[in-house]
Design a protein around this motif. Structure first.
Motif, PDB file in Angstrom:
ATOM      1  N   SER A 145     -42.991  23.625 -33.559  1.00 45.14           N
ATOM      2  CA  SER A 145     -42.015  24.005 -32.434  1.00 45.14           C
ATOM      3  C   SER A 145     -41.930  25.359 -32.034  1.00 45.14           C
ATOM      4  N   MET A 188     -39.365  27.838 -32.973  1.00 43.80           N
ATOM      5  CA  MET A 188     -39.454  28.242 -34.635  1.00 43.80           C
ATOM      6  C   MET A 188     -40.721  29.353 -34.756  1.00 43.80           C
ATOM      7  N   GLU A 245     -39.157  32.295 -33.973  1.00 42.95           N
ATOM      8  CA  GLU A 245     -38.335  32.682 -35.057  1.00 42.95           C
ATOM      9  C   GLU A 245     -39.040  33.271 -36.054  1.00 42.95           C
ATOM     10  N   TYR A 305     -44.825  25.843 -40.045  1.00 46.35           N
ATOM     11  CA  TYR A 305     -43.435  25.204 -39.867  1.00 46.35           C
ATOM     12  C   TYR A 305     -43.723  23.718 -39.638  1.00 46.35           C
ATOM     13  N   GLU A 325     -41.922  19.429 -39.695  1.00 43.29           N
ATOM     14  CA  GLU A 325     -40.875  18.610 -39.485  1.00 43.29           C
ATOM     15  C   GLU A 325     -41.143  17.223 -40.202  1.00 43.29           C
ATOM     16  N   ALA A 337     -38.137  21.789 -42.142  1.00 39.27           N
ATOM     17  CA  ALA A 337     -36.881  21.722 -41.804  1.00 39.27           C
ATOM     18  C   ALA A 337     -36.800  20.283 -41.583  1.00 39.27           C
ATOM     19  N   GLY A 384     -35.327  22.056 -30.820  1.00 40.20           N
ATOM     20  CA  GLY A 384     -35.611  20.728 -31.732  1.00 40.20           C
ATOM     21  C   GLY A 384     -35.776  21.560 -33.332  1.00 40.20           C
ATOM     22  N   GLY A 385     -36.737  22.207 -33.601  1.00 38.43           N
ATOM     23  CA  GLY A 385     -36.860  22.777 -34.924  1.00 38.43           C
ATOM     24  C   GLY A 385     -36.011  23.841 -35.162  1.00 38.43           C
ATOM     25  N   ALA A 386     -35.565  24.812 -34.555  1.00 35.50           N
ATOM     26  CA  ALA A 386     -34.551  25.513 -34.867  1.00 35.50           C
ATOM     27  C   ALA A 386     -33.028  24.951 -35.193  1.00 35.50           C
ATOM     28  N   LEU A 394     -32.922  21.922 -36.301  1.00 37.52           N
ATOM     29  CA  LEU A 394     -33.155  21.124 -37.888  1.00 37.52           C
ATOM     30  C   LEU A 394     -32.917  21.989 -38.891  1.00 37.52           C
ATOM     31  N   LEU A 395     -33.813  23.451 -38.622  1.00 41.01           N
ATOM     32  CA  LEU A 395     -33.557  24.372 -39.738  1.00 41.01           C
ATOM     33  C   LEU A 395     -31.913  24.779 -39.930  1.00 41.01           C
ATOM     34  N   HIS A 430     -29.291  22.970 -39.366  1.00 42.94           N
ATOM     35  CA  HIS A 430     -28.628  22.035 -39.902  1.00 42.94           C
ATOM     36  C   HIS A 430     -28.701  21.980 -41.511  1.00 42.94           C
ATOM     37  N   ASP A 431     -30.188  22.126 -41.919  1.00 44.12           N
ATOM     38  CA  ASP A 431     -30.089  22.334 -43.147  1.00 44.12           C
ATOM     39  C   ASP A 431     -29.505  23.289 -43.890  1.00 44.12           C
ATOM     40  N   HIS A 460     -24.810  16.094 -34.721  1.00 40.80           N
ATOM     41  CA  HIS A 460     -26.207  17.029 -34.349  1.00 40.80           C
ATOM     42  C   HIS A 460     -26.499  16.848 -32.857  1.00 40.80           C
ATOM     43  N   SER A 504     -32.376  20.194 -23.778  1.00 39.11           N
ATOM     44  CA  SER A 504     -33.802  20.468 -23.187  1.00 39.11           C
ATOM     45  C   SER A 504     -33.434  21.432 -21.729  1.00 39.11           C
ATOM     46  N   TYR A 519     -29.209  28.943 -30.832  1.00 38.83           N
ATOM     47  CA  TYR A 519     -30.222  28.813 -30.174  1.00 38.83           C
ATOM     48  C   TYR A 519     -31.302  29.649 -30.869  1.00 38.83           C
ATOM     49  N   ASN A 520     -32.589  29.063 -30.625  1.00 38.07           N
ATOM     50  CA  ASN A 520     -33.683  29.935 -31.215  1.00 38.07           C
ATOM     51  C   ASN A 520     -33.874  30.908 -30.278  1.00 38.07           C
ATOM     52  N   TYR A 521     -34.770  32.157 -30.562  1.00 33.21           N
ATOM     53  CA  TYR A 521     -34.943  33.177 -29.536  1.00 33.21           C
ATOM     54  C   TYR A 521     -35.527  32.651 -28.384  1.00 33.21           C
ATOM     55  N   LEU A 575     -31.107  33.485 -37.455  1.00 28.60           N
ATOM     56  CA  LEU A 575     -30.435  32.087 -37.273  1.00 28.60           C
ATOM     57  C   LEU A 575     -29.595  31.903 -38.700  1.00 28.60           C
TER      58      LEU A 575
END
Lengths: 301, 399
Positions: free
Chosen positions: A158, A161, A164, A211, A213, A240, B263-265, B267-268, B270-271, B283, B287, B315-317, B377
């Protein structure tokens, strides 16, 4: 050093006259990227932010010595744009497009691999070797804010990510040799373990963060490489998406796909597989950064 | 997009492939008339987008038009997967001396072909009981499948003698069709062989790439039922109505509304929220799009979901998008839905370009908690879980 791109990288931008092409080109030039050419058929002879535009990649490569291509091309044109850049001799390609037709993606990846070219993407926001070069929008208007130079390799499914992770490393006093958003689609030009092999061979990378998925065999391949000893530098992993396992499956896979994809598909299974291979698995960004700091001796145990 | 069997068979036939030529019926009399035209006997199949129909009585063989009429009446009275069976496919009976299995789908990198000596049964069952009869073959997409490749694979799966020539040629042409039609899945189960060894594509399932529908001249049927949940449907409608990348929104059983992007951030986060004891109410993913409409649609969905008690904008950075764009959409939706952020906590973890402008906009939403620029995050997740709990206690105290 770094992987794939550095000060010697000469970039051609395919689709440079489009909105995103123009925008990213300006930001990249401001970062010092050596963008030597752009390509849009029918627009040869124009310039964009001082960069000469050519009608074909072949002409751009011949005239400027470009060796890396960034593609800002609509989804249905990406396959041919990859074919064109590979044929013209570009060694590194970045394809930002998402939602590629599957057959196009498979053919483009096969064509790049057959010629030994390295295709980053699809669905990537870029790759950056801080202070040297970047391809794509990665880092935005201020890459230094999250991507200081250092000795950690980052491979992320991602783009967000990737930023991040680099930012968490920065907070821990660390920096990045190269960070790559390898692509979030199921089909990518190269797999995660292939990036790790490059970092393994890079004398200026001390450790890597990945990272991952749910879906794809990327993380299982990494686990295998670490277990077999072909990757020896420390690897810290984040995977994640475990929450998806707590809910009834919203998407039902065709049973053929389920059979051939295998069972190591969930975030939990991937974490377990990586951990048993000797990869440190982090649940949060700060934990990941601490693990890397400890593994590289930046902080005492 | 999954195709119904009549459409899939028509597409294959138009490429000269041997799929039985049938017709559709939506009432028993039509089914009987079709059987009559086919010589009396016919196979009736319910047109539902699912496999394993045989076990549900959704595939029947009728020996006469009268049998076709009563079989059709029985099948049209059936429910399948929550919906009534409304259409049948009626096709001639094909002589079946032997049955094989063949499918094409995608692995991570390249298409894969699966073939099996045994058709008419589920491939997993064969794989378990007789793995040597199943071949899984990775295909080089630049070369495709040649007839001689296929002959070799069918041999290895255990097919011998005369049928190999026709099977090899058929398999290669089916792969060409799989590519030309932009299929992501094509399953032929069974491939029937008559006594002379001539193949016929009796069972066909096909799925076309959603991202290639335009160039295939196909459209997702407009007016087809979108998500049953009205808020999920509203987000889908916004996706169809405005340009740019799509938003995704699906409801869950918790109480924390999530507008998480990248998408990735997402998922993280939510976990992380679940690991901190929080339960998301949905969820989402968004875009980049030129306008704020699709973003507002997700905010509106969260604010009107009766389960939502709070909102995390995580949001991710941001690297390319602007923070103030998100803040503006939030403020519009807060005002439209008359949300009081002092009772319905809103936490923002939103950093990157135009952050100062975003902070100025959010300052106009009393009670909204915009985390400082160096918040991680994890900090955002911790803040929303704590705020949601505080609001719950306050509600209980007030009752």
């Amino acid at each position: 050093m770094s992987i794939l791109i550095d000060e010697t990288t000469r970039v051609v931008v395919q689709g440079i006259t489009g909105n995103q092409g123009r925008f990213d080109t300006e930001l990249s030039l401001a970062y010092g990227v050596n963008i030597v050419a752009g390509v849009t058929p029918g627009r040869g002879g124009e310039t964009v932010s001082g960069v000469p535009v050519f009608d074909t990649v072949k002409r751009a490569v011949t005239e400027t010595g470009a060796n890396a291509a960034v593609l800002y091309v609509p989804a249905t044109g990406v396959r041919d744009a990859v074919f064109e850049a590979v044929e013209a001799g570009c060694r590194v390609l970045l394809a930002t497009t998402e939602n590629m037709p599957r057959h196009d993606a498979a053919q483009a990846v096969a064509a790049a691999r057959a010629k030994g070219a390295w295709l980053v993407g699809f669905n990537t926001n870029g790759i950056i070797s801080p202070g040297k070069c970047k391809l794509g929008g990665i880092g935005g208007s201020d890459p230094d804010a999250v991507y200081p130079a250092g000795r950690i390799g980052v491979v992320s499914r991602s783009g967000g990510m990737s930023a991040e992770i680099a930012w968490a490393l920065k907070r821990a006093g660390l920096g990045v040799s190269t960070a790559v958003s390898m692509g979030g689609d199921r089909t990518t030009g190269r797999s995660m373990v292939e990036y790790l092999a490059l970092f393994e061979a890079d004398p200026e990378t001390d450790a890597m963060i990945i990272y991952g998925e749910p879906g794809t065999e990327n993380e299982a391949e990494v686990a295998r490489a670490v277990a077999e000893g072909s990757i020896r530098k420390p690897v810290v992993a984040m995977v994640a998406g475990a929450f998806q396992e707590e809910y009834p499956a919203g998407v039902s896979f065709g049973h053929v796909a389920a059979m051939i994809v295998g069972e190591a598909d969930t975030a939990t299974a991937k974490r377990r597989l990586l951990a048993s291979a000797g990869v440190e698995v982090a649940a949060s960004l700060d934990e990941a950064a601490r693990m890397v700091a400890r593994a590289t001796g930046s902080i005492p145990n | 997009m999954k195709l119904s069997e009549d459409v899939a068979k028509r597409l294959l036939r138009s490429r000269g492939l041997p799929a039985p030529e049938g017709a559709t019926a939506d009432d028993p009399d039509t089914a009987a008339a079709l059987a009559e035209r086919m010589g009396g006997a016919a196979v009736l199949k319910a047109l539902v987008l699912a496999g394993r129909r045989g076990k549900q009585g959704l595939v029947r063989v009728a020996r006469s038009p009268n049998e076709a009429r009563s079989a059709a009446a029985a099948m049209l009275a059936t429910e399948f997967g929550g919906a009534a069976v409304s259409r049948l496919y009626v096709e001639p009976v094909v002589e079946i001396a032997d049955e094989l299995y063949l499918s094409f789908a995608f692995g991570d990198r390249a298409p894969r072909m699966v073939l099996s000596r045994h058709g008419g049964v589920e491939i997993e069952a064969t794989f378990e009981s007789e793995p040597e009869a199943v071949r899984v073959v990775e295909i080089d997409p630049l070369r495709g499948v040649k007839p001689w490749d296929a002959v070799e694979e069918w041999r290895r799966a255990g097919v011998e003698g005369r049928p190999l020539a026709a099977l090899g040629a058929l398999t290669a042409r089916l792969y060409d069709a799989f590519v030309a039609l932009d299929a992501t899945m094509l399953e032929l189960n069974p491939v029937a062989l008559d006594r002379a060894g001539k193949p016929s594509l009796v069972g066909v399932m096909m799925e076309i790439d959603d991202f290639a529908l335009d160039r295939q001249g196909l459209r997702s049927p407009l007016g087809a039922p979108v998500a049953g949940n009205p808020r999920e449907a509203a987000v889908e409608t916004a996706n169809r109505s405005y340009p740019g990348g799509d938003s995704r929104y699906s409801e869950l059983d918790g109480d924390i509304g999530l507008l998480v992007a990248g998408g990735g951030a997402g998922l993280l986060q939510h976990d992380l929220i679940r690991s901190m004891g929080g339960r998301p109410a949905n969820h989402s993913d968004v875009s980049p799009a030129p306008g704020t409409e699709k973003l507002e649609a997700v905010f509106d969905a969260i604010f009107t979901n009766p389960r939502s008690r709070s909102l995390l904008v995580g949001y991710n950075y941001l690297q390319m998008a602007r923070c103030d764009f998100v803040a503006r959409a939030l403020k519009l939706s807060v005002e439209r839905n008359r949300i009081d952020a002092r009772a319905f906590p809103i936490v923002l973890r939103l950093v990157g370009p135009a952050e100062a402008e975003a902070r100025a906009i959010v300052a106009g939403i009393p009670g909204a908690e915009y985390l400082p620029s160096d918040a991680s995050l994890e900090d955002g997740c911790r803040a929303i879980v704590a705020a949601t709990e505080r609001a719950r206690l306050a509600r209980e105290a007030a009752e």
